[in-house]
Every structure is written in structure tokens, then in C-alpha cells.
Design an enzyme around this catalytic site. Structure first.
Site, mmCIF file in Angstrom:
data_model
loop_
_atom_site.group_PDB
_atom_site.id
_atom_site.type_symbol
_atom_site.label_atom_id
_atom_site.label_comp_id
_atom_site.label_asym_id
_atom_site.label_seq_id
_atom_site.Cartn_x
_atom_site.Cartn_y
_atom_site.Cartn_z
ATOM 1 N N HIS A 150 4.857 -0.052 0.140
ATOM 2 C CA HIS A 150 5.502 -0.736 1.255
ATOM 3 C C HIS A 150 4.525 -1.679 1.917
ATOM 4 C CE1 HIS A 150 3.490 2.665 3.216
ATOM 5 N NE2 HIS A 150 3.495 1.956 4.339
ATOM 6 N N HIS B 14 0.841 -1.200 0.000
ATOM 7 C CA HIS B 14 0.000 0.000 0.000
ATOM 8 C C HIS B 14 0.874 1.247 0.000
ATOM 9 C CE1 HIS B 14 1.132 -0.484 4.209
ATOM 10 N NE2 HIS B 14 0.861 0.812 4.390
HETATM 11 C C1 OGA Z 1 3.305 2.086 8.198
HETATM 12 C C2 OGA Z 1 3.499 0.685 7.767
HETATM 13 C C3 OGA Z 1 4.793 -1.324 8.122
HETATM 14 C C4 OGA Z 1 5.519 -1.979 9.242
HETATM 15 O O1 OGA Z 1 3.830 2.450 9.242
HETATM 16 O O2 OGA Z 1 2.636 2.837 7.479
HETATM 17 O O3 OGA Z 1 2.913 0.269 6.798
HETATM 18 O O4 OGA Z 1 6.286 -2.930 8.969
HETATM 19 N N1 OGA Z 1 4.354 -0.045 8.491
HETATM 20 O O5 OGA Z 1 5.311 -1.576 10.401
HETATM 21 MN MN MN Z 2 1.881 2.016 5.753
#
Ligand code: OGA
Ligand code: MN
Length: 292
Positions: free
Chosen positions: A267, A117
Site C-alpha cells: 500500500h 510498502h
Molecule cells: C499506513 C499508511 C497511508 C495513508 O497507515 O500505514 O501507509 O494514505 N497509510 O495514510
Molecule cells: Mn503503511
């Protein structure tokens, strides 16, 4: 930026991966950054999309101060509020230190993060960037975060495919992505504050002028396409951007600070630790305007 400027105060930028991610060495965010150092970081961020700064022993106030230099910050909503209104608290444990069960309301934010996302793409003005500070990192269960560049995803598409995608509009809907994990866990009043929004599937990355895909796990459908067909297209494009050789996988150490450009980075959390506590604090930089 000249080489002389890049060497300012001993700051170095070194690539972590051929396609996405670089490490910044030589800054300590406990102290205010001078303008030149800040510009080196901003320039490197525009170039490399994801930056890693190791060993930043900062508190929320210092994190907010650093993040604010890139723009106004999003205020925390939903179930992840910390003490500071601009800090999202991402924790897999409750106040007693017990790991949150799958399907619980407090865990929802983490579950949603496990799909590729880009942050706040469900808002009329999606987030510009996110800055995540590792406050507690598990020893055995790593809870890595994976990153990929949608700019590279776009650039590597065949020209005819690019032409077919240009002009398409996606509907991003937080109630859709949350609903995949736990329908109705978030009160209706909160969900009503984020009605579905439309963004082009292809955008320009403002600081570089480069084209980028803009796909996200928050996309519910593509305008003018049967729902399933639109979802299949989005899944295919996400898969394209995240081909294994294009992914930088970050293994966290305590006090790491990782920042990503939500305008062109995808990510996801790779695994939520099941027994050990993991605590991350996130500051989110609001976007500067609509996507197109
Ligand atoms: C965020 C996210 C991923 C994680 O903080 O927006 O997607 O591994 N984090 O914590
Ligand atoms: Mn995120």
C-alpha cells in the site's frame, strides 16, 4: 464458510475490485461483534486482503478492541504516538492545525508511507495487519490510499521467474527508508531499536497457504547481490505487483475503516494534502512469527 453463515445478521461481503479489496456491509464496530460476525470478517479479510467498512464512528478504545481480536497489537513508537499506546496518529498538521512542512520530523512517517510498502517489514516479526480509521478527511485534496496484492503479483509471474526468486533473502532497514526523506531526523536511540532484518522475498500466506511476494519500500538490498542490482529487482517486483489494473485505490470518506493484510498487501499514500488537515488513526496487529 457456508452461504447461511455469510448471511448472518445481514452482513454482506462485496468485492471492490477484481484482484484486491472488498466492502463489508452491516456491522457497527461501536458494539462488540459476536463470534460469527467476527469470523465472517476474518474469512473475508483472508480472502480479499483489504477490507473497507464505511461509516464506523469509533473512538480509539473501540478501534483497539476490534483490532485486538486479530492478535496482539504493536505499541506505537517514533513520532506518531497518540494518547492510546496502540494507536498511531497519522496527521499532516501540527497542534495548531498548520500543515507540517516537507522534511520536518513529524511529517516523516507520512513521507515514508508515500512509497509502496508493507507495514513494519523492518521488524523481525513484520506486522500481520493494519487497521486505519479516517478521523478527518480533506474535502478537496483526497489523499487516497492505493493497495495491491503481492499474492496476485506472485501468482501472475512466469514459473521460471518464480524459481529464480525462491530462496532470495531481502534486508529490510527502516533507517534506509526513513533516510530517503530526512536523514538523522529520528534520534539514534530509536533507530537502534530497529536494526536491519532479513526476510525471504517469497513467503506463504498462512491462512490460505498461497504463495506471495514479500517486497517493501523498506528493503535496502538483496543478500548476495550488488546493492544497486538488488534495489532494481525490488523496484521491478513492486512495479509488477502494482500494475495499474491490479491496484485498488481507496477514496476516503470520514469514518471509513480500512484494514489490510500486511503479509500480502502493498500500500501507499498517493498524496499528502498540502493545505487541508487529514487525520488517520492506525492500530497495527503484530505478526505471529518470523516470515519463514
Ligand atoms: C499506513 C499508511 C497511508 C495513508 O497507515 O500505514 O501507509 O494514505 N497509510 O495514510
Ligand atoms: Mn503503511
Amino acid at each position: 464458510m457456508s452461504m447461511a453463515a455469510l448471511a448472518h445478521e445481514g452482513i454482506t461481503v462485496s468485492k471492490l475490485h477484481p484482484h484486491v479489496g472488498a466492502e463489508i456491509i452491516g456491522v457497527d464496530l461501536r458494539h462488540p461483534l459476536d463470534e460469527m460476525s467476527f469470523e465472517i470478517i476474518r474469512e473475508a479479510w483472508n480472502q480479499h486482503t483489504v477490507l473497507v467498512l464505511r461509516d464506523q464512528r469509533i473512538d480509539d478504545e473501540q478501534q483497539v478492541e476490534f483490532a485486538s481480536r486479530f492478535g496482539t497489537l504493536e505499541e506505537t513508537t517514533f513520532t506518531v504516538a497518540a494518547d492510546n499506546p496502540y494507536i498511531y496518529k497519522l496527521s499532516n498538521v501540527d497542534d495548531e492545525g498548520n500543515v507540517l512542512p516537507v522534511g520536518s520530523k513529524k511529517r516523516l512517517f507520512l513521507d515514508v508511507n508515500a512509497r509502496w510498502h508493507t507495514d513494519s517489514s523492518f521488524r523481525p516479526i513484520p506486522a500481520l495487519g493494519s487497521i486505519l480509521s479516517a478521523r478527518k478527511v480533506p474535502a478537496k485534496e483526497h489523499g487516497d490510499t492505493a493497495f495491491a496484492s503481492m499474492r496476485v503479483g506472485w501468482e501472475t509471474l512466469p514459473d521460471e521467474r518464480k524459481r529464480a526468486l525462491e530462496g532470495l533473502v531481502a534486508v529490510h532497514d527502516y533507517s534506509y527508508s526513513v533516510g530517503l526523506f530526512g536523514d538523522k531526523l529520528i534520534p539514534k536511540s530509536e533507530m537502534d531499536s530497529v536494526p536491519p532484518v532479513r526476510h525471504p522475498l517469497v513467503r506463504t500466506h498462512p491462512p490460505t497457504g498461497l504463495g506471495s511476494l514479500f517486497v517493501s519500500g523498506h528493503i535496502e538490498r538483496i543478500d548476495g547481490m550488488p546493492v544497486e542490482e538488488g534495489r532494481a529487482l525490488v523496484a521491478e517486483l513492486i512495479e509488477w505487483c502494482t500494475r495499474p489494473e491490479y491496484v485498488y485505490r481507496h477514496r476516503w470518506r470520514q469514518h471509513d475503516l480500512v484494514m489490510w493484510d500486511n503479509r500480502c498487501a502493498l500500500h501507499r499514500a498517493t498524496a499528502i494534502p498540502a493545505t487541508e488537515p487529514r487525520l488517520m488513526h492506525r492500530a497495527t496487529i503484530a505478526g505471529e512469527g518470523p516470515v519463514a
